[in-house]
Structure formats: C-alpha cells, structure tokens
Design a protein around this motif. Structure first.
Motif, PDB file in Angstrom:
ATOM      1  N   LEU A  56      56.186  16.571  81.645  1.00  0.00           N
ATOM      2  CA  LEU A  56      54.864  16.807  81.060  1.00  0.00           C
ATOM      3  C   LEU A  56      54.966  17.788  79.895  1.00  0.00           C
ATOM      4  O   LEU A  56      54.355  17.582  78.840  1.00  0.00           O
ATOM      5  CB  LEU A  56      53.906  17.353  82.121  1.00  0.00           C
ATOM      6  N   ALA A  57      55.725  18.861  80.079  1.00  0.00           N
ATOM      7  CA  ALA A  57      55.890  19.835  78.995  1.00  0.00           C
ATOM      8  C   ALA A  57      56.596  19.207  77.798  1.00  0.00           C
ATOM      9  O   ALA A  57      56.230  19.450  76.642  1.00  0.00           O
ATOM     10  CB  ALA A  57      56.677  21.036  79.503  1.00  0.00           C
ATOM     11  N   ARG A  58      57.567  18.377  78.080  1.00  0.00           N
ATOM     12  CA  ARG A  58      58.338  17.729  77.007  1.00  0.00           C
ATOM     13  C   ARG A  58      57.477  16.779  76.182  1.00  0.00           C
ATOM     14  O   ARG A  58      57.657  16.648  74.975  1.00  0.00           O
ATOM     15  CB  ARG A  58      59.521  16.987  77.634  1.00  0.00           C
ATOM     16  N   HIS A  59      56.515  16.115  76.841  1.00  0.00           N
ATOM     17  CA  HIS A  59      55.708  15.101  76.170  1.00  0.00           C
ATOM     18  C   HIS A  59      54.264  15.543  75.945  1.00  0.00           C
ATOM     19  O   HIS A  59      53.393  14.708  75.695  1.00  0.00           O
ATOM     20  CB  HIS A  59      55.735  13.800  76.972  1.00  0.00           C
ATOM     21  N   SER A  60      54.004  16.848  76.041  1.00  0.00           N
ATOM     22  CA  SER A  60      52.684  17.429  75.764  1.00  0.00           C
ATOM     23  C   SER A  60      51.595  16.866  76.667  1.00  0.00           C
ATOM     24  O   SER A  60      50.462  16.636  76.223  1.00  0.00           O
ATOM     25  CB  SER A  60      52.309  17.216  74.281  1.00  0.00           C
ATOM     26  N   GLY A  61      51.933  16.632  77.919  1.00  0.00           N
ATOM     27  CA  GLY A  61      50.944  16.161  78.881  1.00  0.00           C
ATOM     28  C   GLY A  61      50.211  17.317  79.540  1.00  0.00           C
ATOM     29  O   GLY A  61      50.705  18.448  79.552  1.00  0.00           O
ATOM     30  N   ARG A  62      49.056  17.024  80.072  1.00  0.00           N
ATOM     31  CA  ARG A  62      48.240  18.038  80.748  1.00  0.00           C
ATOM     32  C   ARG A  62      48.041  17.633  82.198  1.00  0.00           C
ATOM     33  O   ARG A  62      47.426  16.609  82.487  1.00  0.00           O
ATOM     34  CB  ARG A  62      46.892  18.175  80.057  1.00  0.00           C
ATOM     35  N   GLU A  63      48.587  18.415  83.112  1.00  0.00           N
ATOM     36  CA  GLU A  63      48.449  18.133  84.535  1.00  0.00           C
ATOM     37  C   GLU A  63      47.003  18.348  84.973  1.00  0.00           C
ATOM     38  O   GLU A  63      46.421  19.386  84.714  1.00  0.00           O
ATOM     39  CB  GLU A  63      49.381  19.042  85.331  1.00  0.00           C
ATOM     40  N   ILE A  64      46.457  17.356  85.653  1.00  0.00           N
ATOM     41  CA  ILE A  64      45.094  17.468  86.180  1.00  0.00           C
ATOM     42  C   ILE A  64      45.117  17.692  87.684  1.00  0.00           C
ATOM     43  O   ILE A  64      44.428  18.553  88.209  1.00  0.00           O
ATOM     44  CB  ILE A  64      44.265  16.206  85.854  1.00  0.00           C
ATOM     45  N   ASP A  65      45.964  16.930  88.395  1.00  0.00           N
ATOM     46  CA  ASP A  65      45.992  17.051  89.848  1.00  0.00           C
ATOM     47  C   ASP A  65      47.324  16.537  90.375  1.00  0.00           C
ATOM     48  O   ASP A  65      47.896  15.596  89.817  1.00  0.00           O
ATOM     49  CB  ASP A  65      44.847  16.252  90.469  1.00  0.00           C
ATOM     50  N   VAL A  66      47.799  17.161  91.441  1.00  0.00           N
ATOM     51  CA  VAL A  66      48.992  16.669  92.137  1.00  0.00           C
ATOM     52  C   VAL A  66      48.721  16.620  93.638  1.00  0.00           C
ATOM     53  O   VAL A  66      49.604  16.827  94.447  1.00  0.00           O
ATOM     54  CB  VAL A  66      50.241  17.530  91.839  1.00  0.00           C
ATOM     55  N   ALA A  67      47.480  16.362  94.017  1.00  0.00           N
ATOM     56  CA  ALA A  67      47.137  16.296  95.432  1.00  0.00           C
ATOM     57  C   ALA A  67      47.886  15.147  96.099  1.00  0.00           C
ATOM     58  O   ALA A  67      48.152  14.105  95.495  1.00  0.00           O
ATOM     59  CB  ALA A  67      45.629  16.121  95.601  1.00  0.00           C
ATOM     60  N   GLY A  68      48.211  15.330  97.378  1.00  0.00           N
ATOM     61  CA  GLY A  68      48.903  14.285  98.123  1.00  0.00           C
ATOM     62  C   GLY A  68      50.299  14.066  97.583  1.00  0.00           C
ATOM     63  O   GLY A  68      51.047  14.997  97.322  1.00  0.00           O
ATOM     64  N   ASP A  69      50.659  12.802  97.391  1.00  0.00           N
ATOM     65  CA  ASP A  69      52.011  12.471  96.937  1.00  0.00           C
ATOM     66  C   ASP A  69      51.997  11.930  95.514  1.00  0.00           C
ATOM     67  O   ASP A  69      52.917  11.229  95.102  1.00  0.00           O
ATOM     68  CB  ASP A  69      52.643  11.442  97.872  1.00  0.00           C
ATOM     69  N   ARG A 114      33.115  14.594  76.044  1.00  0.00           N
ATOM     70  CA  ARG A 114      33.642  13.240  76.073  1.00  0.00           C
ATOM     71  C   ARG A 114      34.683  13.093  74.967  1.00  0.00           C
ATOM     72  O   ARG A 114      34.399  13.363  73.794  1.00  0.00           O
ATOM     73  CB  ARG A 114      32.528  12.212  75.905  1.00  0.00           C
ATOM     74  N   VAL A 115      35.888  12.669  75.359  1.00  0.00           N
ATOM     75  CA  VAL A 115      36.973  12.515  74.397  1.00  0.00           C
ATOM     76  C   VAL A 115      37.773  11.265  74.746  1.00  0.00           C
ATOM     77  O   VAL A 115      37.724  10.756  75.867  1.00  0.00           O
ATOM     78  CB  VAL A 115      37.927  13.735  74.408  1.00  0.00           C
ATOM     79  N   LEU A 116      38.523  10.773  73.758  1.00  0.00           N
ATOM     80  CA  LEU A 116      39.454   9.679  73.992  1.00  0.00           C
ATOM     81  C   LEU A 116      40.756  10.269  74.508  1.00  0.00           C
ATOM     82  O   LEU A 116      41.297  11.196  73.913  1.00  0.00           O
ATOM     83  CB  LEU A 116      39.705   8.895  72.703  1.00  0.00           C
ATOM     84  N   ALA A 117      41.249   9.758  75.610  1.00  0.00           N
ATOM     85  CA  ALA A 117      42.476  10.293  76.200  1.00  0.00           C
ATOM     86  C   ALA A 117      43.247   9.169  76.870  1.00  0.00           C
ATOM     87  O   ALA A 117      42.703   8.103  77.196  1.00  0.00           O
ATOM     88  CB  ALA A 117      42.158  11.386  77.221  1.00  0.00           C
ATOM     89  N   THR A 118      44.525   9.402  77.063  1.00  0.00           N
ATOM     90  CA  THR A 118      45.360   8.493  77.845  1.00  0.00           C
ATOM     91  C   THR A 118      45.585   9.124  79.205  1.00  0.00           C
ATOM     92  O   THR A 118      45.948  10.301  79.305  1.00  0.00           O
ATOM     93  CB  THR A 118      46.715   8.260  77.155  1.00  0.00           C
ATOM     94  N   VAL A 119      45.344   8.353  80.254  1.00  0.00           N
ATOM     95  CA  VAL A 119      45.521   8.861  81.610  1.00  0.00           C
ATOM     96  C   VAL A 119      46.769   8.247  82.222  1.00  0.00           C
ATOM     97  O   VAL A 119      47.076   7.066  82.012  1.00  0.00           O
ATOM     98  CB  VAL A 119      44.292   8.574  82.495  1.00  0.00           C
ATOM     99  N   LEU A 120      47.494   9.054  82.962  1.00  0.00           N
ATOM    100  CA  LEU A 120      48.700   8.611  83.667  1.00  0.00           C
ATOM    101  C   LEU A 120      48.557   8.947  85.142  1.00  0.00           C
ATOM    102  O   LEU A 120      48.257  10.092  85.492  1.00  0.00           O
ATOM    103  CB  LEU A 120      49.943   9.310  83.099  1.00  0.00           C
ATOM    104  N   PHE A 121      48.759   7.948  85.981  1.00  0.00           N
ATOM    105  CA  PHE A 121      48.798   8.150  87.421  1.00  0.00           C
ATOM    106  C   PHE A 121      50.177   7.752  87.931  1.00  0.00           C
ATOM    107  O   PHE A 121      50.701   6.695  87.568  1.00  0.00           O
ATOM    108  CB  PHE A 121      47.735   7.307  88.140  1.00  0.00           C
TER     109      PHE A 121
END
Length: 442
Positions: free
Chosen positions: A324-337, A284-291
């Motif tokens: 994502l690479a530029r802003h140190s983001g971590r891709e979780i999923d790109v399913a669908g659109d 369990r960690v504190l994170a920011t999620v982006l959709f």
C-alpha cells in the motif's frame, strides 16, 4: 507504524510508554487488565479510536508493570505501586497536569491517582470501570464472585487462544480477525502465570472508600448492555464521586473501541474540551477500491490454530501495508481476514493487488481480489457508496489466486501495459444490472 516506545523509571522498574502528539490537553489512557503498546496498533478499530483521541489531545499510552512491554514483576502489583508508575510516566513526558481515561480495570488506578494527586489531574473519565468487580455487603451491583472466578480461571486455562471474546466484545465474537488479535493480546500482554496473579486480586480490589475524596471534574460512561458490568455500577460511581456526571450509552461491548464509538468519543471530547465534534459532511470523490480476502481462512485457522493463524495474518498485513505504501494506497479496513483500501488511480490498485498476491504465496496463502473505480463518499475516515459494494462483490466472484476487475477499470488503464483475460458478464448480488469482468493476466 506505532509511535516510538520509551521507558520511564519507576523505582527499579522500566514502564513502557508512548506519546501521540495532538492538539489539546494531555490525556492518559489507563488500560484494562492487560495491554501491549505495539500490538494494540495492529487492530484497526483500536488504532482508529486512538487516532481520534489524539485529534483533541496529546495522547499518552503506557503498559502497567508486569504487562506488555513494561518490566515483569514477581507478584501482583498494588494500586499504590501502579499510581507510582503513572506518576513516573507523567514525569517522563513532562506533563504537570493530565486528564485520565480509566478503562475497565484501569479505572480503579485512575480513581486512586485522582484522589491522591488532584493537582496533577485535570479531569477524570471512567469507561466500563467499577470501584469493586464483585458483590460485597452494601454493594449488590457487582458480579457473583464464584461465577467471576470461574470465568477468569477458564480464561487463564486457555490463555492465548482468544477465548472469552464473547464476554468482552459480543458484537464481534464471530470475527476471526478480532479473535486472532485478542489471542495475540493475551499472549503478549502477560504470561499465563502473570495473568493468574492479576486475576487473583482483580475481583476483590476495592476503592469504594476513596470515591468521596475525588475532587476533580469526573465523567462516568457505561454501556447499557455491557456483558461484564451492570449499568448500576456506573450509576454507583457517579453517585459517590462528588459532582460526577453520568452518561449511559447504547451497546453491549465492554471493549471501548468496539461497537458504536462515535457517541463515546463525542462525550469524551466534549467533557475535556467543551466542544462536541460537528457531524462530518460527506465528500464525494472518484476513487478506485480494492478488496482482498484470504481464501479458506476459517478452515485454515481451525487447522493450524489461533496462534499460528494470528502470526500468518500479521505477516500478511505487514506485507500488504508495504505494498500500500509503495503504490500510494489508503488502508480503510482490515477487519476479519480481508483488506479494503482505496487509490487515486486504478493501475496502482491493480499492481498493489498483484504485489499482495505474491507476498501471500510466499506465506503459503491464497487470496482473491476485486478492483472497481467509481464515485464514493468519504466521511469520518470511512468510505461508502455503490462503488464500494461493487468492489466487494467483484472480489467475491474472483477465483483463488485471481485479481478480478470491472470493465470500468480495464478501460481506465489502457496504455498501462497491464493485460487482462475476459471472465464474462456477471450479475453481482445486490447490485443493479450486469457487469463485464476481467482477470489480470500474469
């Protein structure tokens, strides 16, 4: 980025291969009817499957002659020629002994190699494989030949359009992202003429006569509800290969990387290494999620066609991954659109979302995005928890072209130079309470 593609010489042909260095024995993935080394890495579920395989092996991938990045051929390749190609790949990577994972149509090639080269075959794993695809005297388990030819001929007639996904991956038949990738795999995996030549021999290729000559450790894996192969075929293989093990898995998908893959991967890992992966403890960690989601993607795909939509989606994903690479983001999923990513800081998530929006506008696409910060659970590379649901619901509330954030995010980025416009208080479906939301100002 995909691993570097190299070429092995097999006679006059160049056979494309890749190596993913990992900790464990050499493991060759022998692909099904068509493949494309670079395009395979563009499908997130396949990429994760390959990454998990490389977690307990040195993973060796290749495209068969006439398919993908390997040299084209004038006619259908024989199994013996394909075995020569596999030998050339093993020689090129310096592998004296490797385990083989024969998938679907690639299973026949893997079985023949194991029978002919037991000294170079550490073990044989077969998934969704068959000694013969269609029924024959003494072999009632195969498909009806006329029905199978109708399916394959229909597939070739609309080759490159993403057809027949419901047969190969029924659990995701309505996923536009997978369908676009599947269409791209058909176009890049083989030309329509090459596909027709492959399918001319595919239904009648028969290796039943060599099963008794396989004397390497063998595991047969078969999904119980597979729409293309009856489970009796897996049992037939296990009964006719000396001392072979058989595991019947739950599920209906023929594509190995679709559906519940945890048990499939666990069976492979335990068979090859003797160790079954331990259940992962959630962190369990504190994170920011982006959709992020493409507005009107279904209507757009219907208007421009699968091929054009697949190209647009691929370019958008490439741009999104650069952001994502530029802003140190971590891709979780790109399913669908859509895209789901996490960040260690909310300001980076917002600036990433803005960058993706700008890239989308250059492609003629409109996006909506949602950002939230909260506690999440990380397990087996995935992310879950209430914060994830909130982020997805906030995205759904966003107008086209808008990046919408929760009040939590707005408060955390004070002093960052980011400006916001109030969008009121929303009741988010399935989420307790009400939530003030803000749009990122241009």
């Amino acid at each position: 980025m995909p691993p570097r593609t190299r070429y092995a010489r097999s006679g006059d042909l160049a056979i494309a291969y890749q190596v993913v260095d990992g900790d464990g024995p050499d493991l060759v993935l022998v692909p099904g009817f068509v493949s494309h080394l670079d395009w395979g890495w563009q499908e997130p579920t396949l990429r994760r499957f390959l990454e998990r395989l490389s977690g307990f092996s040195r993973l060796i991938l290749f495209d068969k002659r006439g398919t993908g990045l390997s040299d084209p051929v004038a006619g259908s390749a024989t199994l013996e020629e394909r075995v020569d190609d596999l030998t050339a790949v093993l020689d090129a990577v310096g592998s004296q002994e490797a385990a083989l994972l024969g998938v679907s149509e690639g299973g026949a090639m893997a079985m023949l190699f194991a029978a002919q080269h037991p000294d170079r075959t550490k073990a044989l794993v077969l998934y969704g494989a068959s000694p013969r695809l269609t029924a024959a005297p003494g072999y009632p388990h195969g498909a009806d030949e006329a029905g199978m030819m109708r399916l394959l001929n229909g597939l070739v007639e609309r080759w490159g359009e993403g057809v027949a996904l419901s047969a190969w991956a029924p659990s995701r038949a309505d996923d536009p992202g997978l369908r676009a990738w599947w269409a791209g795999l058909q176009r890049m995996g083989a030309s329509p003429g090459m596909a027709r030549r492959l399918f001319a021999v595919y239904p009648i290729a028969d290796v039943r006569g060599i099963l008794a000559a396989i004397h390497v450790p063998t595991l047969v894996l078969q999904r119980r509800g597979d729409h293309l192969l009856r489970p009796e075929i897996g049992r037939y293989l296990a009964a006719h290969i000396p001392d072979a093990g058989f595991v019947e898995l739950e599920g209906e998908d023929h594509l190995f990387f679709v559906g519940d893959t945890d048990q499939l991967l666990a069976e492979i890992q335990e068979f090859l290494t003797g160790c079954r992966p331990a259940p992962s403890a959630a962190e369990r960690v504190l994170a920011t999620v982006l959709f992020v989601d493409v507005v009107g993607s279904t209507a757009l795909a219907a208007r421009v066609g699968d091929a054009a939509w697949a190209s647009m989606r691929a370019r958008l994903l490439a741009a999104a991954r650069r952001e994502l690479a530029r802003h140190s983001g971590r891709e979780i999923d790109v399913a669908g659109d859509g895209l789901f990513a996490t960040f260690t800081g909310p300001a980076r998530a917002i600036r990433c979302a803005v960058g993706i929006h700008e890239a989308a506008r250059g492609l003629g696409l409109s996006l909506r995005a949602g950002v939230h910060a909260g506690e999440v659970e990380r397990v087996d590379g995935g992310v879950s928890g209430l914060a994830v649901h909130i982020g997805a619901r906030v995205m759904a509330e966003a107008a086209p072209g808008e990046v919408l954030v929760t009040g939590t995010v707005k408060d955390l980025v004070i002093g960052s130079g980011l400006d916001f416009a109030e969008r009121g208080v929303r009741a988010l479906p399935g989420v307790p309470g009400t939530w003030p939301v803000y749009a990122v100002a241009d």
